[in-house]
Design a protein around this motif. Structure first.
Motif, short mmCIF file in Angstrom:
data_model
loop_
_atom_site.label_atom_id
_atom_site.label_comp_id
_atom_site.label_asym_id
_atom_site.label_seq_id
_atom_site.Cartn_x
_atom_site.Cartn_y
_atom_site.Cartn_z
N ALA A 98 -12.33 0.83 53.08
CA ALA A 98 -11.12 0.73 52.28
C ALA A 98 -10.96 -0.70 51.75
O ALA A 98 -11.37 -1.65 52.42
N GLY A 99 -10.37 -0.80 50.57
CA GLY A 99 -10.11 -2.14 50.05
C GLY A 99 -9.71 -2.13 48.59
O GLY A 99 -9.74 -1.09 47.92
N PRO A 100 -9.35 -3.30 48.06
CA PRO A 100 -8.96 -3.40 46.66
C PRO A 100 -10.18 -3.42 45.73
O PRO A 100 -11.27 -3.77 46.14
N ILE A 101 -9.93 -3.02 44.48
CA ILE A 101 -10.95 -3.10 43.43
C ILE A 101 -10.42 -4.08 42.39
O ILE A 101 -9.32 -3.89 41.87
N THR A 102 -11.19 -5.12 42.12
CA THR A 102 -10.73 -6.13 41.17
C THR A 102 -11.59 -6.11 39.91
O THR A 102 -12.78 -5.78 39.95
N TRP A 103 -10.95 -6.47 38.80
CA TRP A 103 -11.61 -6.53 37.50
C TRP A 103 -10.94 -7.65 36.71
O TRP A 103 -9.71 -7.66 36.60
N GLU A 104 -11.73 -8.60 36.25
CA GLU A 104 -11.23 -9.76 35.51
C GLU A 104 -10.10 -10.45 36.26
O GLU A 104 -9.08 -10.84 35.69
N GLY A 105 -10.26 -10.59 37.57
CA GLY A 105 -9.30 -11.30 38.40
C GLY A 105 -8.03 -10.54 38.76
O GLY A 105 -7.16 -11.08 39.43
#
Length: 197
Positions: A98-105
């Motif tokens: 599980a965890g966050p998904i980041t894109w362009e900060g």
């Protein structure tokens, strides 16, 4: 939504095209656009309730064009329970998946991994099936407070990567099997000292 036993509109890929999106691409270019009612880059992800049946009953043969043993679906979000009970088995959340998904900060979404087990919880036998459930971060989707339909989609619609992870044979297990096969054919003799161990 189609269920495990219903037919799907089979997605068609252009020859030479393979569908192998990253988690970021699934959120930004597919899930967010699906929620907003916008056109997708290509219509290759069917909508089905992934959690309505065990993964062996999903219409996987209809979906080709990506990595081997990997399929994609839009689905209703799984319950927040640690275990989702189905006929003949259950999904259990993998806390390490599980965890966050980041894109362009920016945090654009979140991933949750569920493994499928045969039998009853908590004593089931782990199978090779796994679902990565991707949901969009509500702050990433511009929506009017009065737009209940879109807010409901943000809350309930997810993209799922269903994988069948084949266990890898260790090289020495393969080697041992090959020696035994050759010995049975009379082509290779195993020293008696090795057999005694």
């Amino acid at each position: 939504m189609a269920s495990g036993g219903q037919a799907l509109n089979v997605p068609i890929l252009v020859p030479g095209y393979r569908f192998i999106p990253t988690n970021e691409e699934l959120i930004v270019y597919y899930l967010k656009r699906k929620i907003m009612g916008q056109q997708l880059p290509c219509d290759v992800i069917p909508t089905i309730d992934v959690y309505a049946s065990n993964p062996d009953k999903l219409p996987l043969d209809d979906l080709k064009g990506g990595e081997a043993n990997e399929w994609f679906f839009f689905s209703t979000r799984s319950k927040d329970d640690d275990v989702i009970v189905l006929d003949g088995g259950y999904y259990a959340i993998d806390p390490e998946g599980a965890g966050p998904i980041t894109w362009e900060g920016k945090t654009v979404g979140y991933v949750k991994t569920l493994n499928f087990y045969k039998g009853s919880s908590p004593d089931g036998k782990e199978t090779e099936w796994m679902v990565e459930e991707l949901r969009v971060n509500p702050e990433f989707v511009p929506v009017d407070n009065d737009d209940r339909s879109t807010q409901e989609k943000i809350e309930n619609l997810v993209a799922c990567r269903v994988s069948r992870v084949q266990p890898e044979t260790e090289w020495y297990e393969y080697f041992d099997e090959e020696i035994e096969k050759e010995a049975k054919r009379g082509k290779f003799e195993i020293p008696a000292s090795l057999l005694e161990e």
